[in-house]
Write a protein that holds these residues in place. Structure first.
Motif, PDB file in Angstrom:
ATOM      1  N   CYS A 129     -28.443  -4.284  -0.339  1.00  0.00           N
ATOM      2  CA  CYS A 129     -27.777  -3.260   0.477  1.00  0.00           C
ATOM      3  C   CYS A 129     -28.580  -1.952   0.487  1.00  0.00           C
ATOM      4  O   CYS A 129     -28.159  -0.939  -0.068  1.00  0.00           O
ATOM      5  CB  CYS A 129     -26.364  -3.023  -0.059  1.00  0.00           C
ATOM      6  SG  CYS A 129     -25.330  -2.030   1.021  1.00  0.00           S
TER       7      CYS A 129
ATOM      8  N   GLU B  94     -28.870   0.132   2.712  1.00  0.00           N
ATOM      9  CA  GLU B  94     -28.159   1.177   3.451  1.00  0.00           C
ATOM     10  C   GLU B  94     -27.378   2.093   2.510  1.00  0.00           C
ATOM     11  O   GLU B  94     -26.985   3.193   2.899  1.00  0.00           O
ATOM     12  CB  GLU B  94     -27.203   0.560   4.476  1.00  0.00           C
ATOM     13  CG  GLU B  94     -27.871  -0.274   5.532  1.00  0.00           C
ATOM     14  CD  GLU B  94     -28.187  -1.717   5.096  1.00  0.00           C
ATOM     15  OE1 GLU B  94     -28.839  -2.424   5.866  1.00  0.00           O
ATOM     16  OE2 GLU B  94     -27.754  -2.126   3.993  1.00  0.00           O
TER      17      GLU B  94
ATOM     18  N   ILE C 223     -20.390   4.269   1.749  1.00  0.00           N
ATOM     19  CA  ILE C 223     -20.419   2.906   2.283  1.00  0.00           C
ATOM     20  C   ILE C 223     -19.653   2.876   3.604  1.00  0.00           C
ATOM     21  O   ILE C 223     -18.437   3.053   3.640  1.00  0.00           O
ATOM     22  CB  ILE C 223     -19.783   1.909   1.300  1.00  0.00           C
ATOM     23  CG1 ILE C 223     -20.495   1.978  -0.054  1.00  0.00           C
ATOM     24  CG2 ILE C 223     -19.825   0.497   1.869  1.00  0.00           C
ATOM     25  CD1 ILE C 223     -19.756   1.246  -1.160  1.00  0.00           C
TER      26      ILE C 223
ATOM     27  N   GLU D 259     -19.197  -1.335   7.947  1.00  0.00           N
ATOM     28  CA  GLU D 259     -20.034  -2.497   8.244  1.00  0.00           C
ATOM     29  C   GLU D 259     -20.890  -2.929   7.048  1.00  0.00           C
ATOM     30  O   GLU D 259     -21.448  -4.023   7.053  1.00  0.00           O
ATOM     31  CB  GLU D 259     -20.914  -2.260   9.476  1.00  0.00           C
ATOM     32  CG  GLU D 259     -21.895  -1.133   9.342  1.00  0.00           C
ATOM     33  CD  GLU D 259     -21.386   0.206   9.870  1.00  0.00           C
ATOM     34  OE1 GLU D 259     -22.224   1.020  10.250  1.00  0.00           O
ATOM     35  OE2 GLU D 259     -20.163   0.436   9.895  1.00  0.00           O
ATOM     36  N   TYR D 260     -20.994  -2.071   6.016  1.00  0.00           N
ATOM     37  CA  TYR D 260     -21.793  -2.403   4.839  1.00  0.00           C
ATOM     38  C   TYR D 260     -20.953  -2.708   3.595  1.00  0.00           C
ATOM     39  O   TYR D 260     -21.510  -2.942   2.517  1.00  0.00           O
ATOM     40  CB  TYR D 260     -22.786  -1.279   4.524  1.00  0.00           C
ATOM     41  CG  TYR D 260     -23.707  -0.978   5.676  1.00  0.00           C
ATOM     42  CD1 TYR D 260     -24.493  -1.980   6.235  1.00  0.00           C
ATOM     43  CD2 TYR D 260     -23.774   0.294   6.222  1.00  0.00           C
ATOM     44  CE1 TYR D 260     -25.329  -1.713   7.309  1.00  0.00           C
ATOM     45  CE2 TYR D 260     -24.613   0.571   7.295  1.00  0.00           C
ATOM     46  CZ  TYR D 260     -25.385  -0.444   7.833  1.00  0.00           C
ATOM     47  OH  TYR D 260     -26.219  -0.181   8.893  1.00  0.00           O
ATOM     48  N   GLU D 261     -19.638  -2.727   3.741  1.00  0.00           N
ATOM     49  CA  GLU D 261     -18.767  -2.984   2.588  1.00  0.00           C
ATOM     50  C   GLU D 261     -19.049  -4.336   1.942  1.00  0.00           C
ATOM     51  O   GLU D 261     -19.129  -4.445   0.719  1.00  0.00           O
ATOM     52  CB  GLU D 261     -17.296  -2.885   2.979  1.00  0.00           C
ATOM     53  CG  GLU D 261     -16.831  -1.462   3.149  1.00  0.00           C
ATOM     54  CD  GLU D 261     -15.359  -1.360   3.486  1.00  0.00           C
ATOM     55  OE1 GLU D 261     -14.611  -2.342   3.307  1.00  0.00           O
ATOM     56  OE2 GLU D 261     -14.948  -0.275   3.943  1.00  0.00           O
TER      57      GLU D 261
ATOM     58  N   ALA E 162     -21.836  -6.104   1.984  1.00  0.00           N
ATOM     59  CA  ALA E 162     -23.134  -6.070   1.297  1.00  0.00           C
ATOM     60  C   ALA E 162     -23.047  -5.256   0.010  1.00  0.00           C
ATOM     61  O   ALA E 162     -23.638  -5.627  -1.009  1.00  0.00           O
ATOM     62  CB  ALA E 162     -24.205  -5.497   2.223  1.00  0.00           C
TER      63      ALA E 162
END
Length: 61
Positions: free
Chosen positions: A19, A21, A37, A40-42, A44
Motif C-alpha cells: 500500500c 498510497e 487512508i 479506495e485504499y482501505e 490494501a
C-alpha cells in the motif's frame, strides 16, 4: 481512516509494497504512514497491517 506504524518496525517493506498510497520509508529507513487512508485504499491498508511480520501497524479513525 488513519494508519500508524508503532515502534518496532523492522523495515521489511511489506506495507510499502502492498500500500504505497499510505506507507513509505522515512529518513531513518523505517516505515511510516504518511497519508490518511482513502476509502479506495482501505483494503490494501488492511492487507498491509495483516501482513506486517511484527504487527506494528494500527488502523483506526
Amino acid at each position: 481512516m488513519k494508519a500508524r506504524v508503532e515502534e518496532g518496525c523492522i523495515s521489511c517493506g511489506t506495507c510499502v509494497a502492498v500500500c504505497p498510497e499510505v506507507f513509505r520509508f522515512n529518513d531513518d529507513g523505517l516505515a511510516e504512514a504518511y497519508e490518511a487512508i482513502e476509502p479506495e485504499y482501505e483494503s490494501a491498508a488492511e492487507e498491509a497491517r495483516d501482513s506486517c511480520p511484527v504487527s506494528v501497524i494500527d488502523l483506526g479513525e
